[in-house]
Design an enzyme around this catalytic site. Structure first.
Site, short mmCIF file in Angstrom:
data_model
loop_
_atom_site.label_atom_id
_atom_site.label_comp_id
_atom_site.label_asym_id
_atom_site.label_seq_id
_atom_site.Cartn_x
_atom_site.Cartn_y
_atom_site.Cartn_z
N GLU A 29 56.25 41.34 52.01
CA GLU A 29 55.85 40.07 52.61
C GLU A 29 55.62 39.01 51.52
O GLU A 29 54.75 39.19 50.66
CB GLU A 29 54.59 40.28 53.45
CG GLU A 29 54.81 41.26 54.60
CD GLU A 29 53.52 41.79 55.20
OE1 GLU A 29 52.44 41.30 54.80
OE2 GLU A 29 53.58 42.69 56.05
N LEU A 58 56.41 40.38 58.76
CA LEU A 58 55.05 40.89 58.62
C LEU A 58 54.91 42.16 59.45
O LEU A 58 54.29 42.20 60.51
CB LEU A 58 54.04 39.83 59.09
CG LEU A 58 54.10 38.48 58.39
CD1 LEU A 58 53.01 37.56 58.92
CD2 LEU A 58 53.97 38.63 56.89
N ALA A 59 55.52 43.23 58.95
CA ALA A 59 55.56 44.50 59.68
C ALA A 59 55.64 45.63 58.66
O ALA A 59 56.72 46.00 58.21
CB ALA A 59 56.76 44.54 60.63
N GLU A 60 54.47 46.16 58.29
CA GLU A 60 54.44 47.21 57.28
C GLU A 60 55.24 48.44 57.68
O GLU A 60 55.87 49.08 56.83
CB GLU A 60 52.98 47.61 56.98
CG GLU A 60 52.20 46.58 56.17
CD GLU A 60 51.72 45.40 57.01
OE1 GLU A 60 51.80 45.48 58.26
OE2 GLU A 60 51.27 44.40 56.42
N GLN A 82 51.00 44.17 51.07
CA GLN A 82 50.29 43.02 50.51
C GLN A 82 48.85 43.33 50.12
O GLN A 82 48.36 42.85 49.10
CB GLN A 82 50.35 41.87 51.51
CG GLN A 82 50.12 40.52 50.89
CD GLN A 82 50.47 39.41 51.85
OE1 GLN A 82 49.75 39.17 52.82
NE2 GLN A 82 51.58 38.73 51.60
N PHE A 83 48.16 44.13 50.93
CA PHE A 83 46.83 44.65 50.60
C PHE A 83 46.79 46.10 51.07
O PHE A 83 47.30 46.41 52.15
CB PHE A 83 45.71 43.86 51.28
CG PHE A 83 45.53 42.48 50.74
CD1 PHE A 83 44.65 42.22 49.69
CD2 PHE A 83 46.23 41.41 51.29
CE1 PHE A 83 44.48 40.94 49.20
CE2 PHE A 83 46.06 40.13 50.81
CZ PHE A 83 45.19 39.89 49.76
N PHE A 86 46.09 47.44 54.59
CA PHE A 86 47.09 47.39 55.66
C PHE A 86 47.96 48.64 55.68
O PHE A 86 48.99 48.68 56.37
CB PHE A 86 47.99 46.16 55.49
CG PHE A 86 47.25 44.86 55.40
CD1 PHE A 86 45.97 44.71 55.92
CD2 PHE A 86 47.83 43.76 54.78
CE1 PHE A 86 45.29 43.50 55.83
CE2 PHE A 86 47.16 42.55 54.69
CZ PHE A 86 45.89 42.42 55.21
N ILE A 87 47.58 49.67 54.94
CA ILE A 87 48.43 50.85 54.79
C ILE A 87 48.54 51.66 56.08
O ILE A 87 49.51 52.41 56.28
CB ILE A 87 47.89 51.76 53.64
CG1 ILE A 87 48.97 52.71 53.14
CG2 ILE A 87 46.67 52.54 54.09
CD1 ILE A 87 50.10 52.03 52.42
N HIS A 129 40.65 43.68 53.23
CA HIS A 129 41.51 43.38 52.10
C HIS A 129 41.07 44.09 50.82
O HIS A 129 41.83 44.15 49.86
CB HIS A 129 41.53 41.87 51.84
CG HIS A 129 42.31 41.09 52.85
ND1 HIS A 129 41.94 41.03 54.18
CD2 HIS A 129 43.43 40.35 52.74
CE1 HIS A 129 42.81 40.26 54.83
NE2 HIS A 129 43.71 39.85 53.98
#
Length: 326
Positions: A29, A58-60, A82-83, A86-87, A129
């Site tokens: 992202e 925006l889709a991990e 990104q952070f 969000f894993i 975050h």
């Protein structure tokens, strides 16, 4: 050697990897024209083109699935989350697919994927975050988890991770990005994975730490030296798998141990380190193992993180307690 920041060393490693291998790709992202939210990939799309450094939705979960698919076509994907908070959206790809494929295909196929992600507190980020979730991925067999603590290792360990045929979770401490500078060798070099490093020699007590807690441990060692206590600092660098030999060596050398981590007591890998010491090297201990970690609570809002996070003084106090144990 030039003095560089932690994030500049990472960017240089990414640049060298792209230059060396045309099948190495970077995506995530905002990693393209914007250079990522922390500018870790700044300038790389302009240099290597949109086919090799590109943005994703925006889709991990989609980022992870794309990385797995690319390995079937002999690419070496570097995917950015990104952070690290969000894993969870990509855990199926990581724990259910990446970690198993070499076993699933009897070692005839590889998973040369690097999952880059920032973690950790100290910069007053919004909720979710700053979470330290390394303990979750460190429990997944087949995944390496690498957490550098200085600029030279950030570059060398990143290049080793990219060269690896195994999937690597490469965690970059958010607070260290621009607050920590150090000498970084020029050019392309690698630092061995799965090996800890003695960041400071000592004889009275061993402080075992990793990631963002290593600079705190080194600061604590300086304070302890003023009190006549010679502390050794062991930087784990790779937290899964652990370098048991290096851990055993420092335990046998000093006989007194403090394990320090930024994560909560029930999280991180500190408890795993303590368990291994207790099982393998307990007869070398002259005192109970000290443990310094954050409280077992949800990561607080930014206004309270300064009180919540581990500090160098916490490590000092625990080391003094361990050294004075009778």
């Amino acid at each position: 050697m030039a003095v560089k920041s932690y994030i500049d060393a990472i960017r240089e490693g990414l640049d060298l990897a792209l230059e060396k291998d045309p099948d190495t790709l970077i995506f995530g992202e905002d990693v393209g024209q914007n250079g990522g939210v922390f500018r870790a990939t700044d300038g790389l799309q302009a240099k290597y083109g949109e086919d090799r450094v590109f943005n994703t939705p925006l889709a991990e979960s989609g980022i992870g699935g794309l990385a797995i698919g690319l390995t079937t076509q002999n690419y070496r994907p570097i995917m950015e989350i990104q952070f690290f908070g969000f894993i969870f959206e990509v855990m199926d790809s990581i724990a259910g697919q990446m970690s198993r494929n070499r076993f699933r295909f009897n070692n005839t196929r590889h998973m040369p994927i690097v999952v880059r992600s920032p973690y950790g507190g100290g910069t007053k980020t919004p909720e979710m975050h700053a979470d330290n979730l390394e303990g979750i991925v460190a429990q997944v067999p087949g995944i390496r988890v690498v957490m550098p603590a200085n600029p030279a290792d950030a570059k060398g360990l990143l290049l080793s991770s990219i060269e690896s045929n195994d999937p690597v979770i490469f965690l970059e401490n958010l607070h260290l990005y621009r607050s920590l500078k150090g000498e970084v060798p020029e050019g392309y070099y690698t630092t061995p994975l799965d090996t800890a490093a003695v960041a400071r020699e000592g004889k009275d007590v061993s402080i075992i730490a990793y990631g963002g807690t290593v600079p705190l441990a080194l600061k604590a060692a300086d304070t302890l030296a003023e009190q006549g206590i010679d502390a050794e600092v062991l930087d784990l660098r790779t937290v899964s798998p652990l370098d048991i030999e290096a851990i055993g060596k420092t335990v046998q050398k000093t006989g007194r141990v403090v394990v320090a981590q930024e994560a909560q007591r029930l999280a991180g890998v500190g408890s795993k380190v303590m368990a291994e010491i207790s099982e393998r090297f307990i007869l070398s201990l002259a005192a109970p193992i000290g443990f310094v970690a954050a409280p077992d609570s949800i990561y607080p809002f930014p206004q309270a993180e300064g009180d919540w996070m581990v500090k160098a003084d916490d490590i000092v106090a625990k080391a003094v307690e361990v050294v004075n144990y009778d």
